[in-house]
Design an enzyme around this catalytic site. Structure first.
Site, mmCIF file in Angstrom:
data_model
loop_
_atom_site.group_PDB
_atom_site.id
_atom_site.type_symbol
_atom_site.label_atom_id
_atom_site.label_comp_id
_atom_site.label_asym_id
_atom_site.label_seq_id
_atom_site.Cartn_x
_atom_site.Cartn_y
_atom_site.Cartn_z
ATOM 1 N N LYS A 38 0.958 -1.669 -0.038
ATOM 2 C CA LYS A 38 -0.398 0.002 -0.010
ATOM 3 C C LYS A 38 1.029 1.452 -0.182
ATOM 4 O O LYS A 38 0.815 2.035 1.166
ATOM 5 C CB LYS A 38 -0.671 -0.144 1.100
ATOM 6 N N CYS A 39 1.623 1.263 -0.532
ATOM 7 C CA CYS A 39 3.231 2.135 -0.761
ATOM 8 C C CYS A 39 2.772 3.036 -2.604
ATOM 9 O O CYS A 39 2.525 2.125 -3.304
ATOM 10 C CB CYS A 39 4.220 1.921 -1.119
ATOM 11 N N GLY A 40 3.617 4.340 -2.575
ATOM 12 C CA GLY A 40 3.076 5.039 -3.585
ATOM 13 C C GLY A 40 3.956 4.104 -4.907
ATOM 14 O O GLY A 40 4.156 4.278 -5.435
ATOM 15 N N THR A 42 4.421 0.601 -4.855
ATOM 16 C CA THR A 42 4.228 -0.747 -4.393
ATOM 17 C C THR A 42 4.055 -0.627 -6.851
ATOM 18 O O THR A 42 4.836 -2.323 -6.472
ATOM 19 C CB THR A 42 2.445 -0.793 -3.999
#
Length: 167
Positions: A38-40, A42
């Site tokens: 859930k990361c930029g 990803t």
């Protein structure tokens, strides 16, 4: 693991909590990445998978990527090991191994990541992982050959990986 002298001395846990002797990768080039769902960054899973397939096509089992999910940066890997596996396969078709969730900094940091950070400190000698999708390249000799920040796109690592495979 203070006596560890190479990548092959470690035995991190896989998604089922079983130890994985990194000695199994002796003589191979390995890219170690701390990951999050859930990361930029990803979407880098897509680039990692493409890189993995392209290099494996030409070099077979001489190259491996190992993903280590980590929830230490903004709580961006909240799921269970099973949820992480499903996410990677369903959303990005990931075929390289995704290990068990791992701490990369702090008191509970994995001995592997403690060693990687010591062997190849970051910018200005920083001995901590700064964010998700930081990458470490391990050569065939078990030594750390390179370290890249989260902002480094996986595709840009093809040359250093191929150089290590040719070494």
């Amino acid at each position: 693991m203070a006596s560890a002298t190479s990548f092959y001395d470690f035995k991190p846990l896989d998604k089922r909590g079983q130890t994985v002797p990194l000695a199994d990768y002796k003589g191979k080039v390995v890219l170690v990445v701390n990951t999050a769902s859930k990361c930029g960054f990803t979407p880098q899973y897509e680039g990692l998978e493409k890189l993995y397939k392209e290099i494996k096509e030409k070099h077979g089992d001489d190259f491996q990527i190992l993903g280590f999910p980590c929830n230490q940066f903004g709580g961006q890997e909240p799921g269970s090991d099973d949820e992480v596996q499903s996410f990677c396969q369903l959303n990005y078709g990931v075929t390289f191994p995704i290990m068990g969730k791992t701490d990369v900094n702090g008191d509970q940091a994995s001995p592997l990541f403690e060693w990687l950070k010591k062997e190849k400190p970051g910018l200005m000698g920083m001995k901590r992982v700064k964010w998700n999708f930081e990458k470490f390249l391990v050569g065939k000799d078990g030594a750390v050959k390179g370290r890249w920040a989260s902002t480094t796109k996986p595709e840009s690592l093809a040359k250093p990986i191929l150089d290590e495979l040719a070494a």
